[in-house]
Design an enzyme around this catalytic site. Structure first.
Site, short mmCIF file in Angstrom:
data_model
loop_
_atom_site.label_atom_id
_atom_site.label_comp_id
_atom_site.label_asym_id
_atom_site.label_seq_id
_atom_site.Cartn_x
_atom_site.Cartn_y
_atom_site.Cartn_z
N ILE A 270 0.84 -1.15 -0.19
CA ILE A 270 0.00 -0.52 0.24
C ILE A 270 0.86 1.51 0.05
O ILE A 270 1.60 1.40 0.53
CB ILE A 270 -0.67 -0.01 1.40
N SER A 271 0.87 2.21 -0.95
CA SER A 271 1.54 3.49 -1.61
C SER A 271 1.37 4.35 0.01
O SER A 271 0.58 4.47 1.60
CB SER A 271 1.46 4.53 -2.37
N GLN A 272 2.77 4.44 0.31
CA GLN A 272 2.96 5.82 0.78
C GLN A 272 1.63 6.69 1.54
O GLN A 272 1.70 7.32 -0.72
CB GLN A 272 4.45 6.50 0.71
N PRO B 246 0.76 6.49 -4.88
CA PRO B 246 1.60 5.93 -5.49
C PRO B 246 1.36 3.95 -3.47
O PRO B 246 1.22 4.74 -2.43
CB PRO B 246 0.31 6.27 -4.64
#
Length: 232
Positions: A67-69, A231
């Protein structure tokens, strides 16, 4: 009382200010900030990771994916320049968190995930949270979603070795494509492309990033399944 989400937003805004020269803005738009505040990130991570859900860094979600920042999710959402009533295609559903943030902006999201187990998990999570304007399909996102095109924005949430021509074809004139470009384990750059009124595409790199790579046939695999889920 300060909540973990408040602390996260403060950190994200700090990162935005530090990278303003690269990304072209020095604060989050109120709509993006509000979307980040309203989406419960803890719902998109594994139970064992939930004490870290509001930390400003990526987390593993299984199958070699992350899971993106939140900072990356926020700036990619803002770079798309979309809002209520717009339609966005997402290559790489992952946990569903990025799609949920876009949905919180009032966007209809058509999201493609090549890994069936992630697609199904994201579908269940998004449905349980009431994000009915997100549709998830299992398939090769490199091919886009022609039946739902054209799109006001396209977002790619995995590093691609080149621009996907099929996605550019499905982008509306005036639309934007946000994509990390580069090789896995090598140099990657978050890039923003715009499609002009006559169809010409222009773009530039913004800042170094690190994403998991796009998987699949890069357009050479079979068409996506017709089974839909309603992202660094």
């Amino acid at each position: 009382m300060t909540t973990p989400c408040d602390t996260l937003l403060t950190e994200v805004e700090s990162d935005v200010r530090m990278t303003a020269a690269a990304i072209g803005f020095d604060h989050l738009a109120p709509a993006v900030s509000d979307a980040l505040r309203r989406v419960p990130r803890h719902a998109f991570v594994a139970p064992a990771q939930r004490d870290l859900a509001y930390a400003n860094y990526p987390l593993p979600i299984g199958s070699g994916q992350t899971i993106s920042q939140p900072y990356i999710v926020a700036i990619m959402s803002q770079l798309l320049g979309v809002g209520a009533g717009d339609r966005v295609f997402e290559l790489g559903t992952g946990s569903g968190y990025q799609a949920a943030v876009l949905a919180a902006l009032g966007v209809a999201v058509y999201s493609m995930e090549i890994l069936p187990e992630l697609a199904e998990r994201a579908r269940i999570t998004l449905q349980a949270l009431g994000y009915d304007q997100v549709q998830v399909r299992t398939g090769d996102g490199w091919l886009g979603w022609p039946q739902a095109a054209p799109f006001d924005g396209i977002i790619v949430t995995a590093a691609a070795p080149r621009l996907p021509e099929a996605l550019l074809d499905q982008l509306k004139p005036g639309g934007r494509l946000v994509i990390p470009l580069g090789a896995p384990g090598g140099n990657q750059e978050l890039a923003l492309y715009r499609k002009g009124p006559a169809g010409a595409v222009t773009g530039h790199n913004l800042l170094p990033v690190r994403f998991v790579p796009v998987t699949g046939g890069l357009g050479r695999s079979a068409p996506p399944s017709d089974k839909e889920s309603s992202p660094p």
